[in-house]
Design an enzyme around this catalytic site. Structure first.
Site, PDB file in Angstrom:
ATOM      1  CB  THR A  41      -0.349  -6.245   1.393  1.00  0.00           C
ATOM      2  OG1 THR A  41      -1.018  -6.650   2.601  1.00  0.00           O
ATOM      3  CG2 THR A  41      -1.019  -4.990   0.839  1.00  0.00           C
ATOM      4  CE  LYS A  49      -2.629  -0.642  11.851  1.00  0.00           C
ATOM      5  NZ  LYS A  49      -1.968   0.426  11.065  1.00  0.00           N
ATOM      6  CE1 TYR A  76      -1.837  -4.280  11.781  1.00  0.00           C
ATOM      7  CE2 TYR A  76      -4.173  -4.834  11.761  1.00  0.00           C
ATOM      8  CZ  TYR A  76      -3.086  -4.200  11.193  1.00  0.00           C
ATOM      9  OH  TYR A  76      -3.247  -3.477  10.026  1.00  0.00           O
ATOM     10  CG  LEU A 126      -1.835   1.218   1.376  1.00  0.00           C
ATOM     11  CD1 LEU A 126      -2.685   1.454   0.137  1.00  0.00           C
ATOM     12  CD2 LEU A 126      -2.703   1.089   2.611  1.00  0.00           C
TER      13      LEU A 126
END
Length: 221
Positions: free
Chosen positions: A172, A143, A139, A13
């Site tokens: 990805t 975030k 994770y 990205l």
């Protein structure tokens, strides 16, 4: 042209965002030195900006030459798949260091330059930053914290335009590793293309100066 500093631009990205902003911005691509980062920079006529997001002192030293910065895009990130019981404190530290503390340190370091330009800050978050997914404990936590920092920055620095982008799953390397952890079959067509999310980021950056986009939520069809 205005200047945009992008982290995590060596692949995926981040590289797509560099391509999307190239026509309208002078690009500074921040990250660990690598052949991949050099290749992206050469492709877009950009300047590489050596940076280790886990080193706040190094970040401050490498960015002190910036007197004005129009756009800062936080795209770098890591994920260590694992449910809560499988996770380790070391993984939590490593995840928070890159996904949360790195963006905080970089934003603070370039804040005077952003103020001088009345600039924009774009945080690439995740669907996990709104609703935690199984197997992404550390994770998701990183975030959620990044989301809170972006909201706080918007409130405390009203002259800046601050946007959080919440993409769904993107095709990805990180996604490939997550699907492998889940034991599923990787099918790229199920996920967003990096260029699709990058186009949304470019639209945010191009928003007329009398408006600010607080959040963008984008999901695969």
């Amino acid at each position: 042209m205005p200047t945009a500093l992008i982290t995590g631009a060596s692949r995926g990205l981040g590289a797509a965002i560099a391509a999307a902003l190239e026509p309208s911005h002078t690009l500074l691509l921040a990250g660990r030195p690598s052949p991949e980062l050099d290749e992206v920079a050469a492709r877009h006529g950009a300047t590489t900006w050596p940076m280790e997001l886990t080193d706040p002192d190094g970040i401050a030293a490498t960015t002190e030459v910036l007197t004005e910065l129009d756009v800062l895009v936080h795209c770098a990130g890591v994920a260590y798949p694992g449910r809560v019981a499988e996770s380790t404190v070391e993984e939590w530290r490593a995840t928070l260091a890159v996904n949360t503390l790195g963006p905080v340190a970089l934003t603070l370091a370039v804040l005077p330059a952003l103020r001088a330009a009345r600039g924009q800050v774009v945080f690439i978050n995740s669907g996990a930053g709104r609703n935690p997914s199984p197997g992404l404990a550390s994770y998701a936590a990183s975030k959620f914290a990044l989301r809170a920092f972006a909201d706080s920055l918007r409130v405390d620095e009203p002259e800046l335009r601050v946007t959080t982008v919440y993409p769904g799953r993107i095709d990805t390397d990180m996604q490939y590793n997550l699907v492998a952890y889940e034991g599923g079959e990787y099918r790229p067509e199920r996920f967003l293309r990096p260029a699709t999310v990058a186009a949304a980021v470019a639209d945010v950056v191009a928003t007329p100066a009398d408006a600010v986009v607080h959040e963008v939520v984008i999901r695969p069809r």
